[in-house]
Write an enzyme that holds these catalytic residues in place. Sequence first.
Site, PDB file in Angstrom:
ATOM      1  N   CYS A 161     -62.405  95.768 100.493  1.00 35.80           N
ATOM      2  CA  CYS A 161     -61.159  95.314 101.130  1.00 35.80           C
ATOM      3  C   CYS A 161     -61.436  94.297 102.226  1.00 35.80           C
ATOM      4  CB  CYS A 161     -60.400  96.514 101.655  1.00 35.80           C
ATOM      5  SG  CYS A 161     -59.944  97.592 100.305  1.00 35.80           S
ATOM      6  N   GLU A 162     -61.970  93.154 101.840  1.00 35.93           N
ATOM      7  CA  GLU A 162     -62.214  92.026 102.746  1.00 35.93           C
ATOM      8  C   GLU A 162     -62.084  90.775 101.902  1.00 35.93           C
ATOM      9  OE1 GLU A 162     -64.226  91.999 105.981  1.00 35.93           O
ATOM     10  OE2 GLU A 162     -64.644  94.148 106.102  1.00 35.93           O
ATOM     11  N   ARG A 168     -74.913  88.005 100.533  1.00 37.04           N
ATOM     12  CA  ARG A 168     -75.253  86.610 100.828  1.00 37.04           C
ATOM     13  C   ARG A 168     -74.056  85.661 100.764  1.00 37.04           C
ATOM     14  NH1 ARG A 168     -78.305  83.620  98.728  1.00 37.04           N
ATOM     15  NH2 ARG A 168     -79.222  82.828 100.632  1.00 37.04           N
ATOM     16  N   GLY A 204     -90.237  80.551 104.355  1.00 38.97           N
ATOM     17  CA  GLY A 204     -89.013  79.744 104.351  1.00 38.97           C
ATOM     18  C   GLY A 204     -88.834  78.854 103.145  1.00 38.97           C
TER      19      GLY A 204
HETATM   20  N1  LLP Z   1     -91.377  85.129 108.372  1.00 46.17           N
HETATM   21  C1  LLP Z   1     -90.460  85.444 109.318  1.00 46.17           C
HETATM   22  C2  LLP Z   1     -90.907  85.656 110.690  1.00 46.17           C
HETATM   23  C3  LLP Z   1     -89.113  85.568 108.940  1.00 46.17           C
HETATM   24  O1  LLP Z   1     -88.219  85.869 109.863  1.00 46.17           O
HETATM   25  C4  LLP Z   1     -88.732  85.361 107.597  1.00 46.17           C
HETATM   26  C5  LLP Z   1     -87.343  85.499 107.173  1.00 46.17           C
HETATM   27  C6  LLP Z   1     -89.724  85.061 106.650  1.00 46.17           C
HETATM   28  C7  LLP Z   1     -91.042  84.943 107.082  1.00 46.17           C
HETATM   29  C8  LLP Z   1     -89.446  84.862 105.195  1.00 46.17           C
HETATM   30  O2  LLP Z   1     -88.603  83.774 104.959  1.00 46.17           O
HETATM   31  P1  LLP Z   1     -88.295  83.328 103.438  1.00 46.17           P
HETATM   32  O3  LLP Z   1     -89.582  82.850 102.851  1.00 46.17           O
HETATM   33  O4  LLP Z   1     -87.773  84.519 102.740  1.00 46.17           O
HETATM   34  O5  LLP Z   1     -87.264  82.277 103.581  1.00 46.17           O
HETATM   35  N2  LLP Z   1     -81.043  86.998 104.631  1.00 46.17           N
HETATM   36  C9  LLP Z   1     -81.178  85.557 104.611  1.00 46.17           C
HETATM   37  C10 LLP Z   1     -82.577  85.106 104.919  1.00 46.17           C
HETATM   38  C11 LLP Z   1     -83.072  85.670 106.237  1.00 46.17           C
HETATM   39  C12 LLP Z   1     -84.498  85.280 106.519  1.00 46.17           C
HETATM   40  C13 LLP Z   1     -85.033  86.071 107.660  1.00 46.17           C
HETATM   41  N3  LLP Z   1     -86.390  85.787 107.985  1.00 46.17           N
HETATM   42  C14 LLP Z   1     -80.714  85.041 103.250  1.00 46.17           C
HETATM   43  O6  LLP Z   1     -80.354  85.842 102.396  1.00 46.17           O
HETATM   44  O7  LLP Z   1     -80.668  83.841 103.023  1.00 46.17           O
END
Ligand code: LLP
Length: 425
Positions: free
Chosen positions: A355-356, A326, A250
């Site tokens: 087309c959105e 995104r 995260g």
């Molecule tokens: N661990 C779990 C269980 C997760 O669900 C996620 C991301 C991560 C780790 C990795 O998180 P990160 O370090 O990448 O923040 N598509 C969205 C982000 C979705 C994140 C989903 N889960 C975006 O583009 O902002």
Amino acid sequence: MADRELGFRRNAQGLLTLSGTPLGALVTPLFEASRSGTPAYVYDLDGLDAGARALETSFGSAPHVTAYAVKANSAGTIVRTFARAGTGADVVSGAELEVALGAGIEPRKIVMSGVAKTDAELDLAIARDILAVQVESIEEIGRLAARARAAGKRARLGVRVKPGVSIDSHAHIATGHDAAKFGVAKTDLGAAWEYVDRHPELSAVGVSSHVGSMLREVDPYLATARVVCEVVKARLAGGHALEYADFGGGYGIDYGGGAAPAPSAFVGAALELLRSEGLSALKLVIEPGRSLVGPFGVLVARIVQTKESAERRWLMIDAGMNDLIRPALYGAKHRVELLDAAPADPEWRVVGPVCESSDDFGAHPLGRAPSGLVVLRDAGAYGFVLASEYNGRPLPAEVFVKDGRVVHVSASPGRESWVARRLQA
Ligand code: LLP
């Protein structure tokens, strides 16, 4: 390599460079030779490698696994780069597990998350004896036990705890609050452990959590990590052994609006917490995705035309929300810049062909007469992986750069493939 500046940067002339080489010089010949058309993602393998290695180093001698969240970018070239840098993987499907293993990541450095893993996915995780299947419900523990019995094996599991922590992030990417579908609620933990302990085919080895994505401060991460530590300590106090504590991923990145703490700052705080809780003997698992890949990829697109009417100015490009969703999905803003010129007024509203009305990348200073190629920055994470073929637009190409050279191109499946597949459907 050592004295060369890494990453995508503007040079003194205002040109976008990759590790010191003007990006235009790298990719324009590629598009002209039509080894790849636009839109195309371009990745900086040196930056990815250096980032992953720096993060590994930040653990010092502490036992750990950096479980790279493969969902952020599953390109084999990238996952192999991380595997060589020593990372593990966090996977959320059988297919991602196969990519992680195929890229050379050791099974015992892989955790599998996800709220609805199928029997086939559980079977694969059990067969490959990964570090742990991180279960998200008591019902799933029951299903994992059944699959382990069927295979005549023991299944290693971690319990993903719902920390009950809210974060200041887009609602779509906050996962730790009480109403989220993710993780086992604290009130259900007693029953979960009881179930595990009644089933000899299950071996509980860890506790995990993931509070959400795009954290801009360390505090909510630590709040979640404290919940994990509490759960771990209660389990150990009951006379059970555990191998790891997983605080999730995260970590936010700078999309141009201001820096987020470096991944190593989260790791430093996490190690300190483990020490103060007397849990340093446990392996620290983290699950970063975005922070390891986001800054090291751009989406290159071609300007199709401008459109001016009254006081309004649009710049139409050949990348759309199907290539980079995104902005449409989370209201995200990626900097859009001309490949061969520094940002300059006036601003143009940059839009794609889809087309959105949500197919809109926002307003960006692109000068009086923008032409040629544009770059959408910080698109290495959750870019290609979320792309679709909506509107009859084939998936974009991917271009990998190392040591100032294009070392690999993964071509777009192309228009003809799309047409043929739709006609066959
Ligand atoms: N661990 C779990 C269980 C997760 O669900 C996620 C991301 C991560 C780790 C990795 O998180 P990160 O370090 O990448 O923040 N598509 C969205 C982000 C979705 C994140 C989903 N889960 C975006 O583009 O902002």
